[in-house]
Design an enzyme around this catalytic site. Structure first.
Site, PDB file in Angstrom:
ATOM      1  N   ASP A 210     -27.828  23.127   6.639  1.00 44.48           N
ATOM      2  CA  ASP A 210     -28.446  24.394   6.276  1.00 44.48           C
ATOM      3  C   ASP A 210     -29.389  24.716   7.417  1.00 44.48           C
ATOM      4  OD1 ASP A 210     -29.712  26.598   4.722  1.00 44.48           O
ATOM      5  OD2 ASP A 210     -28.540  25.706   3.100  1.00 44.48           O
ATOM      6  N   HIS A 285     -27.110  30.459   7.081  1.00 42.77           N
ATOM      7  CA  HIS A 285     -27.722  29.146   6.792  1.00 42.77           C
ATOM      8  C   HIS A 285     -27.381  28.152   7.903  1.00 42.77           C
ATOM      9  CE1 HIS A 285     -29.411  29.715   2.745  1.00 42.77           C
ATOM     10  NE2 HIS A 285     -28.366  30.478   2.471  1.00 42.77           N
ATOM     11  N   GLU A 350     -25.501  34.293   1.239  1.00 40.91           N
ATOM     12  CA  GLU A 350     -26.770  34.858   1.710  1.00 40.91           C
ATOM     13  C   GLU A 350     -26.812  35.212   3.201  1.00 40.91           C
ATOM     14  OE1 GLU A 350     -29.832  32.991  -1.543  1.00 40.91           O
ATOM     15  OE2 GLU A 350     -29.460  31.750   0.214  1.00 40.91           O
TER      16      GLU A 350
HETATM   17  C1  TNX Z   1     -29.914  29.805  -3.258  1.00 40.91           C
HETATM   18  S1  TNX Z   1     -27.227  28.765  -4.267  1.00 40.91           S
HETATM   19  C2  TNX Z   1     -29.196  29.183  -2.265  1.00 40.91           C
HETATM   20  C3  TNX Z   1     -29.750  27.979  -1.606  1.00 40.91           C
HETATM   21  C4  TNX Z   1     -31.141  27.689  -2.081  1.00 40.91           C
HETATM   22  C5  TNX Z   1     -31.199  27.862  -3.579  1.00 40.91           C
HETATM   23  C6  TNX Z   1     -32.522  27.487  -4.175  1.00 40.91           C
HETATM   24  C7  TNX Z   1     -26.907  29.210  -2.845  1.00 40.91           C
HETATM   25  C8  TNX Z   1     -25.523  29.340  -2.544  1.00 40.91           C
HETATM   26  N1  TNX Z   1     -27.894  29.493  -1.971  1.00 40.91           N
HETATM   27  O1  TNX Z   1     -29.707  28.146  -0.205  1.00 40.91           O
HETATM   28  O2  TNX Z   1     -31.463  26.404  -1.704  1.00 40.91           O
HETATM   29  O3  TNX Z   1     -30.930  29.204  -3.899  1.00 40.91           O
HETATM   30  O4  TNX Z   1     -32.473  27.461  -5.582  1.00 40.91           O
END
Ligand code: TNX
Length: 780
Positions: A210, A285, A350
């Site tokens: 990440d 990420h 994201e």
């Molecule tokens: C969302 S769940 C994210 C993670 C974070 C998490 C924290 C997801 C696919 N992405 O990068 O760590 O929320 O709850």
């Protein structure tokens, strides 16, 4: 004389017979409540009688792999009883005092039958997984001391005569472990695998990179672990409050797993019927990868591995340049060599695509491929990776964002933003794994925030995990068939140690295991509540640092402003909880009053309460003081009204005795954004006071800072005020979430009005706004 000898002789004989019968089988009668297997088996038939293990008990196997299935049973008897149970081949098998593993091809994958009779235990299954799970159930039928790492004397190792038929409801029973935000080493990962196996879980999804760290050795790209696995240590600051590393300071905090480590983990998992699914995030990420090889991004600018939260995530892989795909294919090639799993997870979540909008390579790609927007460009990205993955005989999984801009033809979707993505993908005929944040995010709080270690937010108590169901009611049968199962996700932004990780995983994993293994019809929280207590004992012996949050008492408090009384409702997660309490600071013993109805208070009172089980207090004691001070129920006027988002309990919110918790959304907090607080409390009558206390909170990661100064003024007429006290404090870095009462004492004054000014942090060190939070002003 003759007579005497014969009586003596008979007595001796009798005692020998009695002794002999004692040391042979101790027959115990079992009842259904003695069977506490988690996850609950599909069917259990209990009958009279029992089987007793002794050191001569033999384990009979007919296949090599069965040796591995029984390894944990052998090892546990070795530790707890100091017996080395012999494992022998079927051809040399005695008739009784045996645990026999027998192949039954008619059973489904992972299904087993466990039949226990007085002189024999038989476990049938068609393959390794079933045998392993049959053995796990057998272990859970044994006294909990079987989990002990040290010798336990005087234990009768007896199991009840039963016939258990069992098989999983879902084929995907997973846990995701985020190795990036904080690194966890090989030894700990193996411990997690043991825990998963114990709960009949079969997927370990490793989030291998990440933004904050690349954790897998890639031989072709050594900088990924030379540079990308290390960040500047800012562990003392709140995750969201760490500064960007721009001055080239060398990273020292982190770590990675070598390919050999990972192969060892994969093999260890396989011996526990667990598939390790690697996740290689893309296109976002990935700051750690770009920090290692800047050519992977659009602007090719040098960045450093961030030490904490990054939002929004704009430093992402360039989707235009061929070199990006070359890199990813080379990486995945090595990944597939390490992980034999059917699935490769490519992340996909994201991504903020602002760089793609201005990147000539990305725009050229869009033009060439006829893509209308950047969502479609991400879809192109994923589809291209899918082709590569499929060509190597594997399947692609992505987070639900991969639906945006069009799903890749064969992709499996992991639904995390609720179940919506899962529903959509299943409707399109795709396979789905359900991991909704609402029920599966083990990084969320599991108890009242004041009692818990700092977490990312949310609230996921044990009982809520238990309510999870991977199948959504509105699904058609066909859609439901696309649901492979469910998974818990442990994101580790706030979790840096093994014991904290254990704390977040257990016992919630036990609840989750039942939602993905047991039948829907058998779901029964009351029944689970009893069984979980036995699992706790097993965890104790295994030295697992499980959370006891489910034992905590929570209070729901209400103030009646008319008669200025406070009503306190005590609760616990478990049904018909035996809560006992004292009101006068007395020690809490079993003789304490049983809580039956809300408690009414009209004066300062300390309440102690605890959950009791079998007349013993269990869990942490609840201890709360409701303080009736001189300002309670008095009129408060505000120079500047509090922010709309944090209105507390309204006009009497600061003088209602009710205190805020670390959950700043709990409805008790009034807050100001980049503003000072100034309130005046009218005491109605002239009153002697000598202290004012301001309750506040700090949570720097959420932009909440303690006041930098507090000033207290008094006045008889409400016009001329005299300053009677003040405190000043300087900003200090604080990685925690904290509550603090700022008490200002002064010489006794007779007054009708009290004015309180609290000053907000004017200049936030890392930029941004500052919240000032106040829950109560106590006047004494
Ligand atoms: C969302 S769940 C994210 C993670 C974070 C998490 C924290 C997801 C696919 N992405 O990068 O760590 O929320 O709850």
């Amino acid at each position: 004389m003759k007579h005497f000898i014969s009586i003596q002789f008979i007595l001796v004989l009798l005692s020998i017979i009695m002794l002999a019968s004692c040391s042979s089988q101790v027959k115990k009668t079992f009842i259904v409540e003695d069977i506490n297997i988690i996850p609950k088996p599909v069917s259990i038939k209990l009958s009279d009688g029992s089987f007793e293990f002794n050191k001569k008990t033999k384990i009979i196997v007919s296949q090599d792999s069965q040796n591995k299935a029984v390894a944990s049973l052998v090892q546990k008897f070795n530790s707890a009883a100091a017996w080395q149970l012999e494992v022998i081949n079927v051809s040399d098998s005695p008739e009784s005092n045996i645990v026999e593993l027998a192949v039954n091809d008619s059973l489904d994958r992972d299904a087993y039958r466990l039949v226990i009779t007085d002189d024999k235990i038989k476990i049938s299954a068609s393959e390794f997984g079933g045998f392993l799970y049959g053995v796990q159930s057998l272990i859970q039928l044994l006294p909990v001391k079987i989990e002990s790492k040290t010798l336990q004397n005087n234990v009768d190792w007896i199991v009840p005569n039963v016939e258990i038929q069992d098989q999983p409801r879902f084929q995907w029973r997973g846990l995701m472990l985020d190795l990036s935000r904080h690194f966890f080493d090989k030894e700990y990962i193996k411990e997690v695998i043991d825990g998963l196996a114990m709960h009949k879980m079969n997927v370990l999804h490793l989030h291998l990179l990440d933004d904050q760290g690349w954790r897998i050795e890639i031989k072709k790209y050594p900088k990924l672990t030379e540079v990308g696995a290390w960040r500047v240590d800012q562990e003392d600051a709140h995750w969201n409050n760490r500064k960007l590393n721009t001055d080239g300071e060398k990273g020292t905090y982190g770590g990675f797993l070598s390919q050999d480590d990972l192969k060892e983990i994969v093999a260890y998992a396989k011996d526990n019927n667990i598939e390790v699914v690697p996740e290689i995030e893309m296109p976002a990420h990935v700051s750690c990868a770009i920090a290692s090889y800047p050519y992977l991004s659009c602007n090719e600018k040098h960045i450093e591995v961030p030490s904490g939260g990054v939002w929004p995530i704009t430093d992402i892989y360039c989707a235009g340049k061929e070199t990006t795909f070359e890199f990813l294919e080379n990486v995945l090639f090595e990944v597939m060599e390490i992980f034999p799993s059917k699935y490769i997870h490519i992340g996909g979540d994201e991504a903020t695509k602002t760089n793609w909008k201005t990147c000539t390579h990305c725009q050229a790609r869009m033009k060439k491929e006829g893509l209308h927007d950047e969502e479609e460009l991400q879809s192109y990205f994923v589809k291209r990776m899918e082709k590569f993955i499929n060509a190597h005989g594997k399947k692609l999984i992505g987070w639900d964002e991969i639906l945006e801009g069009g799903l890749a033809p064969e992709a499996t979707v992991m639904s995390w933003r609720g179940v919506k993505g899962g529903l959509e993908a299943a409707a399109q005929g795709h396979d789905v794994i359900m991991t909704p944040g609402t029920h599966c995010y083990f990084d969320h709080y599991q108890g009242p925030q004041n009692e818990e270690p700092l977490a990312i937010g949310g609230y996921l108590p044990l009982s809520k995990v238990y309510k999870f169901d991977p199948i959504v009611e509105s699904m058609t049968e066909e859609e439901a068939n696309h649901v492979l199962g469910g998974q818990a996700n442990l994101w580790t932004e706030y979790i840096s140690t093994n014991s904290h990780s254990d704390y977040m995983i257990y016992p919630r994993l036990a609840a989750l295991s039942e939602t993905v293994w047991s039948t829907k019809e058998s779901r029964d929280w009351d029944n689970f509540s009893n069984r979980i207590m036995f699992m706790f004992k097993r965890y104790d012996y295994q030295e697992i640092n499980y959370a006891k949050s489910a034992y905590l008492i929570t209070a729901n408090t209400k103030m009646n402003m008319e008669n200025k009384s406070v009503e306190i409702l005590l609760q616990n997660e478990f049904p018909e909880s035996d809560i006992r309490y004292t009101l006068n600071g007395d020690k809490l013993t079993e003789a304490a009053e049983k809580y039956l109805a809300p408690i009414q208070l009209t004066e300062t009172t300390t309440i102690k309460a605890s959950l009791f089980k079998n007349n013993q207090a269990i869990g942490k004691e609840f201890n709360k003081t409701i303080k009736f001070h001189k300002g309670v129920g008095k009129q408060v006027s505000y120079k500047e009204i509090y922010n709309d988002r944090y209105q507390g309990a309204g006009e009497f919110g600061m003088v209602n005795t009710l205190r805020g918790t670390k959950n700043f959304h709990d409805g008790q907090w009034q807050a100001w954004l980049d503003k000072d607080m100034e309130v005046t409390i009218a005491l109605e009558n002239e009153t002697k006071i000598n202290s004012v206390t301001v309750g506040s909170m700090e949570n720097q990661g959420s932009g909440i800072y303690y006041p930098t100064a507090i000033e207290i003024f008094v006045s008889i007429d409400g016009k001329t005020f005299e300053k009677v006290g003040e405190i000043k404090r300087t900003y200090a870095k604080n990685g925690n979430s904290e509550l603090k009462d700022f008490q200002i004492n002064f010489e006794e004054k007779l007054t009708r009005y009290v004015k309180v000014k609290a000053f907000h942090l004017n200049k936030v060190p890392n930029g941004g706004s500052a919240w000032l939070f106040v829950d109560e002003i106590l006047i004494d």
